[in-house]
Design an enzyme around this catalytic site. Structure first.
Site, PDB file in Angstrom:
ATOM      1  N   GLU A  78     -16.274   5.062  26.463  1.00 52.32           N
ATOM      2  CA  GLU A  78     -16.372   3.981  25.485  1.00 52.32           C
ATOM      3  C   GLU A  78     -15.818   2.661  26.008  1.00 52.32           C
ATOM      4  OE1 GLU A  78     -16.290   7.853  23.155  1.00 52.32           O
ATOM      5  OE2 GLU A  78     -15.069   6.991  24.781  1.00 52.32           O
ATOM      6  N   PHE A 140      -9.688  15.504  11.248  1.00 49.44           N
ATOM      7  CA  PHE A 140     -10.074  15.601  12.657  1.00 49.44           C
ATOM      8  C   PHE A 140     -10.668  14.274  13.128  1.00 49.44           C
ATOM      9  CE2 PHE A 140     -13.403  16.710  15.845  1.00 49.44           C
ATOM     10  CZ  PHE A 140     -12.548  17.124  16.857  1.00 49.44           C
ATOM     11  N   GLN A 141     -10.130  13.751  14.216  1.00 46.78           N
ATOM     12  CA  GLN A 141     -10.552  12.491  14.847  1.00 46.78           C
ATOM     13  C   GLN A 141     -10.455  11.300  13.909  1.00 46.78           C
ATOM     14  OE1 GLN A 141     -14.368  13.157  16.872  1.00 46.78           O
ATOM     15  NE2 GLN A 141     -13.260  13.845  18.687  1.00 46.78           N
ATOM     16  N   LYS A 190     -18.213   7.942   7.563  1.00 44.16           N
ATOM     17  CA  LYS A 190     -19.370   8.831   7.674  1.00 44.16           C
ATOM     18  C   LYS A 190     -20.077   8.966   6.331  1.00 44.16           C
ATOM     19  CE  LYS A 190     -20.716  13.224   9.788  1.00 44.16           C
ATOM     20  NZ  LYS A 190     -20.238  14.418  10.530  1.00 44.16           N
ATOM     21  N   MET A 507      -2.820  -6.945  44.863  1.00 45.56           N
ATOM     22  CA  MET A 507      -1.979  -8.007  44.324  1.00 45.56           C
ATOM     23  C   MET A 507      -0.560  -7.517  44.102  1.00 45.56           C
ATOM     24  SD  MET A 507      -2.105 -11.211  43.651  1.00 45.56           S
ATOM     25  CE  MET A 507      -3.714 -11.820  43.133  1.00 45.56           C
TER      26      MET A 507
END
Length: 612
Positions: A78, A140-141, A190, A507
């Site tokens: 993602e 969940f999630q 959802k 760097m």
């Protein structure tokens, strides 16, 4: 935000407030929330979205399957979707779009949202959320992504009702693309995706209190013009806002009329062509000596879409001590935030720069034109004495600066877009590539996000397929998101990647060399010459079915670049093995005045003598 209604047809075709008559074309149809999401994106003329499905966003992926207008690019992470949306937005000037599911899918977008927020990139992120009845139950999630992203987005929405979807998505695009651009998150439960309601387009937008300024104050513009006309040592300090405002033409006209030197920050490269005789280059920590000196010695700084960040100013209370400041910005919060503005101007930069040109002509008639001959004589002396360059490394390996300069010469600037990761290679690319146009340089500025490169390059190429898009990446940055090469290969997004492989976090290693007694704690990546070659970038590129090859000698660089340019049926990965001892110069050490800039190790220009 105060409760008001507002028209937003700049970004939303046909949209209106409640008080206005309906648009000539009105769509009203029964739809699931998921279908409304896809229909909204289609009506907004979105052509590409980057995303990764999961349970909470799965209802939306079903109607997406049937869309003939939306091209969905399936990413491998993602974060890649977020950076790809950024790259698309900068390359095209349009709003970038990414999609993710709830919980870890959404939180994986946070880095990209922060990056877009700091660099003012217009982007809309759509995330799935658990059903409305499950919010707050640790389902969940489940993650409070609106709360998590509030500090790093321009605005965030949580949609729990299906009938809200068209308006909220339209508002997200309008907010992202107007005023100071930035990322907007739309989190949709959802249950809102699966339930039905009327899909109505164009929607009524409800944006209480959101009225981005555009027209500058005329009196302030006249005062700014007076100061420019009468200043003896003026400098135009151009920031990334010039790119976002599409103000390059107007700023070039102001540069020509004023005769003033101009400096372009890292995110403003290309806003004024590098070939313009007044362009002194990039200011700041790793800026060109003439650019840094001009700001320090100026009696007037005209900041155009810039924010006086620490990388440019160095020690703030020692920055440009004798300069008055004209500060032009679309975001009133930036005015006088770091440096007090003598003439603050809030407004659209394209419009303001055009007004400044008009008023400066009148100011010249009233006050005459300042004689900048002595000022330019001093600056040109610095240009001649301290040009950008490099010292060849003493270990026999290639200098990365040579590789990048040859890339710039062979590829050219007319039809190319350059993207970088973050680190030494980023600074060298800004130094040794030439930028003649806006939107051809894409790099992470404010956030300095390693891993930005591969997905941002993918997004730029997806948005501008006719352009040659090169990524200059470091071996450290490349390893963070190189899985998106699979996305590129399978979607025909044929980018070209030059890995500046110095086998280290370059760097960080440079700072260890300069400030930590050469104690190289955890900066060797074992990817380059004489190391374990883990990973082997050629084998890695081939594993992704890309063309891949390695270059270890300077005499082979040109042929390798030309070979890469000739391959257009797949992505190309070129592993340029370079010296870990090459460093980025000039440099202003952190926390000191820009007067203490080092041209090279142990070599400090003396501005007082050079400027007289």
């Amino acid at each position: 935000m105060a409760k008001t209604r507002q028209r937003a047809d700049v970004a939303i075709p046909g949209s209106a407030s409640k008080a206005e008559p309906p648009a000539e074309r009105t769509i009203r149809e029964k739809s699931t929330g998921a279908r409304s999401i896809i229909r909204s994106l289609e009506e907004l003329d979105v052509d590409v979205v980057f995303g990764l499905p999961g349970g909470a966003i799965l209802p939306t992926y079903d109607p997406l399957f049937d869309s003939s207008k939306l091209r969905h690019v399936l990413v491998r992470h993602e974060q890649g979707a977020g950076h790809a949306a950024e790259g698309y937005a900068v390359a095209t000037g349009r709003v970038g779009v990414c999609i993710a599911t709830s919980g870890p899918g959404a939180t994986n977008l946070v880095t990209a949202l922060m990056d877009a927020n700091l660099d003012s990139i217009p982007m809309v992120a759509i995330t799935g959320q658990v059903g409305a009845s499950f919010i707050g139950t640790d389902a969940f999630q489940e993650a409070d992504i609106v709360g998590a992203t509030m500090p790093v987005t321009k605005h965030s929405f949580l949609i729990t009702s299906t009938d809200e979807i068209p308006a909220r998505i339209a508002e997200a695009f309008y907010i992202a693309s107007t005023g100071r651009p930035g990322p907007v998150l739309v989190d949709i439960t959802k249950s809102a995706q699966t339930e039905e309601a009327d899909f109505v387009w164009p929607p009524i937008l409800d944006l209480p209190g959101y009225r981005p300024s555009s027209k500058p104050n005329a009196r302030q513009v006249r005062e700014a013009a007076r100061l420019i006309a009468t200043a003896e040592r003026p400098v135009l300090y151009v920031g990334g806002g010039a790119i976002r405002a599409n103000a390059s033409e107007e700023i070039c006209a102001l540069t020509d009329l004023s005769g003033a030197p101009v400096v372009t920050t890292l995110t403003a490269r290309g806003a004024v062509p590098d070939s313009h005789p007044n362009n002194l280059g990039m200011p700041g920590m790793h800026g060109a000596v003439p650019a840094v000196a001009a700001l320090q010695q100026a009696d007037l700084i005209v900041a155009l879409g810039a924010r006086f960040d620490d990388r440019v100013t160095g020690k703030l209370d020692a920055f440009a001590p004798d300069a008055k400041v004209v500060h032009v910005d679309i975001d009133p919060a930036e005015i006088s935030k770091n440096r007090e503005a003598d003439v603050p101007i809030v407004g659209d930069l394209k419009m303001t720069a055009a007004d400044l040109v008009e008023e400066l002509g009148a100011a010249h008639e009233q006050y005459g034109e300042a004689d900048l001959t002595a000022w330019w004589r001093q600056l040109n002396r610095l240009r001649d004495t301290y040009p950008l360059g490099w010292t060849e490394p003493d270990d026999g390996l290639m200098s990365p600066q040579y590789v990048i300069s040859r890339l710039g010469e062979i590829v050219g600037s007319e039809d190319s877009i350059w993207v970088t990761g973050v680190g030494q290679h980023q600074m060298w690319a800004s130094h040794f590539l030439k930028f003649e146009h806006p939107n051809q340089w894409i790099s992470s500025g404010g956030a300095g996000t390693m891993g930005f490169g591969v997905p941002a390059t993918m997004g730029a190429k997806a948005g501008m397929p006719e352009k040659t898009v090169w990524l200059i990446d470091g071996d450290g940055s490349f390893q963070m998101t190189n899985q998106e090469l699979a996305t590129c290969r399978l979607n025909g997004i044929n980018v070209k990647v030059a890995i500046i492989n110095n086998s280290s976090l370059g760097m960080v290693r440079q700072w260890q060399t300069l400030f930590y007694g050469q104690r190289y704690s955890n900066t060797d990546l074992e990817t380059g010459d004489g190391t374990a070659h883990v990973p082997d970038f050629v084998k890695l590129g081939e594993a992704y079915d890309c063309a891949a090859f390695r270059v270890e000698r300077a005499e082979d660089v040109d042929a390798a670049i030309e070979k890469a340019m000739s391959i257009n049926d797949r992505p190309v990965v070129v592993d340029f093995v370079t010296s870990p001892n090459s460093e980025v110069w000039p440099m202003v050490p952190a926390g000191v005045s820009n007067d203490e800039i080092l041209y090279a190790k142990g070599l400090q220009p003396e501005f007082d003598s050079e400027m007289n």
